[in-house]
Motif scaffolding. Structure first.
Motif, PDB file in Angstrom:
ATOM      1  N   MET A 167      11.678  -2.349  -0.870  1.00 43.07           N
ATOM      2  CA  MET A 167      11.996  -1.238  -0.694  1.00 43.07           C
ATOM      3  C   MET A 167      13.614  -0.314  -1.672  1.00 43.07           C
ATOM      4  SD  MET A 167      12.469   1.784   1.708  1.00 43.07           S
ATOM      5  CE  MET A 167      12.686   1.523   3.494  1.00 43.07           C
ATOM      6  N   SER A 168      13.334  -0.760  -2.119  1.00 41.69           N
ATOM      7  CA  SER A 168      13.940   0.068  -3.630  1.00 41.69           C
ATOM      8  C   SER A 168      12.982   0.150  -4.385  1.00 41.69           C
ATOM      9  CB  SER A 168      14.428  -1.200  -4.792  1.00 41.69           C
ATOM     10  OG  SER A 168      15.465  -2.269  -4.496  1.00 41.69           O
ATOM     11  N   ALA A 169      11.507  -0.133  -4.633  1.00 44.55           N
ATOM     12  CA  ALA A 169      10.746  -0.191  -5.110  1.00 44.55           C
ATOM     13  C   ALA A 169      10.299   1.525  -4.235  1.00 44.55           C
ATOM     14  CB  ALA A 169       9.334  -0.717  -5.257  1.00 44.55           C
ATOM     15  N   LEU A 170      10.141   1.253  -3.562  1.00 40.74           N
ATOM     16  CA  LEU A 170       9.549   2.514  -2.989  1.00 40.74           C
ATOM     17  C   LEU A 170      10.865   3.604  -3.068  1.00 40.74           C
ATOM     18  CD1 LEU A 170       7.417   4.162  -1.017  1.00 40.74           C
ATOM     19  CD2 LEU A 170       8.650   3.199   0.869  1.00 40.74           C
ATOM     20  N   LEU A 171      11.811   3.370  -2.518  1.00 37.51           N
ATOM     21  CA  LEU A 171      13.066   4.315  -3.082  1.00 37.51           C
ATOM     22  C   LEU A 171      12.861   5.054  -4.296  1.00 37.51           C
ATOM     23  CD1 LEU A 171      15.730   2.567  -1.851  1.00 37.51           C
ATOM     24  CD2 LEU A 171      14.823   4.505  -0.570  1.00 37.51           C
ATOM     25  N   MET A 172      13.239   4.380  -5.825  1.00 36.22           N
ATOM     26  CA  MET A 172      12.681   4.749  -7.043  1.00 36.22           C
ATOM     27  C   MET A 172      11.568   5.728  -7.071  1.00 36.22           C
ATOM     28  SD  MET A 172      14.001   4.631  -9.458  1.00 36.22           S
ATOM     29  CE  MET A 172      15.369   3.691  -9.591  1.00 36.22           C
ATOM     30  N   ALA A 173      10.474   4.715  -5.967  1.00 41.35           N
ATOM     31  CA  ALA A 173       9.405   6.237  -6.770  1.00 41.35           C
ATOM     32  C   ALA A 173       9.340   7.050  -5.551  1.00 41.35           C
ATOM     33  CB  ALA A 173       7.685   5.394  -5.568  1.00 41.35           C
ATOM     34  N   ILE A 174      10.247   7.330  -4.363  1.00 41.33           N
ATOM     35  CA  ILE A 174      10.512   8.657  -3.995  1.00 41.33           C
ATOM     36  C   ILE A 174      11.105   9.173  -4.976  1.00 41.33           C
ATOM     37  CG2 ILE A 174      11.862   9.762  -2.679  1.00 41.33           C
ATOM     38  CD1 ILE A 174      10.847   7.083   0.315  1.00 41.33           C
ATOM     39  N   PHE A 175      12.030   8.565  -5.325  1.00 41.80           N
ATOM     40  CA  PHE A 175      12.909   9.212  -6.785  1.00 41.80           C
ATOM     41  C   PHE A 175      12.590  10.365  -8.130  1.00 41.80           C
ATOM     42  CE2 PHE A 175      15.421   9.244 -10.226  1.00 41.80           C
ATOM     43  CZ  PHE A 175      17.218   9.875 -10.030  1.00 41.80           C
TER      44      PHE A 175
ATOM     45  N   ASP B  70       0.737  -1.193   0.045  1.00 39.60           N
ATOM     46  CA  ASP B  70      -0.253   0.187  -0.185  1.00 39.60           C
ATOM     47  C   ASP B  70       0.936   1.533  -0.108  1.00 39.60           C
ATOM     48  OD1 ASP B  70      -2.449  -1.126   0.008  1.00 39.60           O
ATOM     49  OD2 ASP B  70      -2.647  -1.435   2.702  1.00 39.60           O
ATOM     50  N   ILE B  71       1.995   1.081   0.890  1.00 38.36           N
ATOM     51  CA  ILE B  71       2.404   2.420   1.289  1.00 38.36           C
ATOM     52  C   ILE B  71       3.917   2.606  -0.552  1.00 38.36           C
ATOM     53  CG2 ILE B  71       4.813   3.306   1.842  1.00 38.36           C
ATOM     54  CD1 ILE B  71       3.749   2.173   4.594  1.00 38.36           C
ATOM     55  N   ILE B  72       4.201   1.560  -0.987  1.00 39.93           N
ATOM     56  CA  ILE B  72       4.590   1.936  -2.283  1.00 39.93           C
ATOM     57  C   ILE B  72       3.615   1.889  -2.928  1.00 39.93           C
ATOM     58  CG2 ILE B  72       6.110   0.667  -4.108  1.00 39.93           C
ATOM     59  CD1 ILE B  72       6.455  -1.709  -2.230  1.00 39.93           C
ATOM     60  N   ARG B  73       2.747   1.278  -3.327  1.00 40.96           N
ATOM     61  CA  ARG B  73       1.296   2.001  -4.095  1.00 40.96           C
ATOM     62  C   ARG B  73       1.053   3.691  -4.224  1.00 40.96           C
ATOM     63  NH1 ARG B  73      -2.792  -0.794  -2.947  1.00 40.96           N
ATOM     64  NH2 ARG B  73      -1.730  -2.640  -4.119  1.00 40.96           N
ATOM     65  N   ARG B  74       1.212   4.118  -3.144  1.00 37.50           N
ATOM     66  CA  ARG B  74       0.410   5.500  -2.693  1.00 37.50           C
ATOM     67  C   ARG B  74       1.616   6.594  -3.290  1.00 37.50           C
ATOM     68  NH1 ARG B  74      -0.469   7.572   2.137  1.00 37.50           N
ATOM     69  NH2 ARG B  74      -1.012   5.273   2.664  1.00 37.50           N
TER      70      ARG B  74
END
Ligand code: URA
Length: 442
Positions: free
Chosen positions: A42-50, A9-13
């Motif tokens: 975590m890699s996916a979340l970092l890329m989303a933040i990037f 959910d966190i990554i998607r948002r």
């Protein structure tokens, strides 16, 4: 009813441009440290933040969660005001070496935790380890003693300092998510907040050899870090400084220690002295110590005496010869004129190719490897004059380093008698940017 948090959910948002709240950020950092969130997630979340960034409140929560992943050091009993400096990293950036003892020689305490180089940027610990016997691992008792006398140390952070950053930084490094303003700001500031200093001066590098190549990005990074520090109760200011060409003449490990010692003995390249003094003035001002001319302790030997004590207290022999390279080569100017460019990134890559830096965190570095830059932007050169000396323990990196350096410099066709930029007349061209580009205090 409270729903359980999930990484998905966190990554998607974040992927969809949404905002994470404090609870979600604190949960995901803590779950990642415990191994409940996988590296892939975590890699996916970092890329989303990037790609989508973070707002102020998210960066704040991300930083606090990384601080909370470890211990905050308590330097409370130190009799002197504590103040540190952190640079975002550059080529030939040896400033911490003369700066920590210089500032300590005026009565402040400098609890400097430093890192190692990766890729083309050098690391302070790698440089200092070229001093025979020098040890970067100090326990908290030794740190306390050194802050009392001589007033400074330069050490590796213990595993307790922001462990989440350690794990995240390694992941960012292999997923191309390092150069993101919120991620850099939170990474640097979590470690500095956990280190326990009262005040901090940031040297935010800008130019080809830095993470931030554009001035607007460097300013935004500086503002974000100053705000994070202030929110955590630290006094913080930042200088934005030029990293389009290398700092000083020496780029590498032992050679940078050698150049730092020259500065500590009242000599050394003008730009290294200027930046050391500018950062010292900022640090002393934040520490409440009023000094008109910080350079005086470089000239009168007090900063050098403090350096000798600091190196000895960390097991090093400050008088032992520094390692010497077995192999060297020199590249020469192929025309007359004024040097209009010496590209920091290319020079850093050349030093790395020669063995001064590492490709993976576990690699060791060659203390002898590096590049000596003989001519800098604005210098007049004649055909056949040395431009660079390449140094290494092994011949294997020379071809690649020569290639980088061959593409790093340009000579403009002005008369070799044109005055240098620092003595320049209105009519003369200026090839060097001002070293100190801006100052950010809020
Ligand atoms: N230095 C750090 O400590 N972290 C970053 O993200 C970049 C530079």
């Amino acid at each position: 009813m409270t729903l359980a948090l999930t990484a998905i959910d966190i990554i998607r948002r974040k992927r969809d441009g949404g905002t994470l709240n404090d609870t979600e950020i604190s949960w995901i950092i803590s779950a990642y440290i415990k191994g409940q969130v996988a590296d892939e997630q975590m890699s996916a979340l970092l890329m989303a933040i990037f790609f989508t960034g973070m707002n102020d409140s998210e960066v704040h929560a991300w930083t606090s969660a990384m601080v909370a992943s470890g211990k905050t050091m308590n330097l409370g009993k130190v009799s002197r005001p504590t103040v540190d400096k952190h640079s975002t990293g550059g080529v030939g950036d040896k400033i911490s070496l003369p700066l920590a003892p210089l500032v300590a020689s005026f009565g402040a305490a400098v609890p400097q935790l430093s890192g190692r180089g990766l890729g083309h940027t050098g690391g302070t610990l790698d440089k200092l380890e070229s001093i025979p016997g020098w040890n970067c691992h100090l326990d908290s008792k030794q740190m306390g003693e050194l802050l009392h006398d001589p007033g400074c140390y330069i050490a590796a952070p213990s595993t307790d300092v922001a462990p989440a950053d350690k794990k995240l930084y390694a992941l960012r490094d292999i997923t191309c998510t390092v150069d993101s303003i919120p991620l850099i700001a939170s990474s640097i500031m979590s470690k500095k907040i956990a280190e326990g200093t009262d005040a901090l001066v940031l040297d935010v590098k800008c130019g080809s050899g830095a993470f931030m190549t554009k001035r607007e990005d460097a300013t935004s990074l500086a503002r974000t870090m100053v705000q994070l520090g202030n929110d955590a109760g630290l006094k913080v200011s930042a200088l934005i400084t030029d990293m389009s060409s290398p700092l000083g003449n020496a780029v590498g490990n032992a050679v940078e220690v050698g150049e730092s010692i020259e500065v500590l003995q009242g000599a050394g390249p003008d730009d290294v002295v200027e930046l050391t003094c500018a950062l010292a003035a900022e640090m002393l001002s934040l520490a409440g110590i009023d000094i008109d001319d910080p350079g005086k302790n470089l000239r009168n030997g007090k900063a050098y005496d403090t350096w000798v004590k600091m190196v000895q207290a960390q097991g090093g022999n400050p008088f032992a010869p520094l390692p010497h390279a077995r192999h060297s080569d020199t590249m020469y100017a192929n025309s007359h004129g004024t040097v209009s460019q010496v590209d920091a990134l290319r020079v850093g890559l050349a030093a790395w190719r020669l063995g001064a830096g590492r490709t993976r965190k576990e690699d060791s570095v060659d203390p002898c490897a590096g590049v000596i830059v003989h001519a800098r932007p604005g210098d007049n050169v004649t055909k056949g004059q040395p431009l660079f000396t390449l140094l290494s323990s092994s011949e294997s990196g020379f071809d690649a380093a020569r290639y980088e350096l061959a593409n790093s410099w340009q000579i403009a066709k002005e008369s070799p008698n044109t005055p240098l930029p620092h003595t320049k007349t209105d009519a003369s061209p200026s090839y060097s940017l001002p070293l100190i580009i801006d100052r950010v205090t809020s």
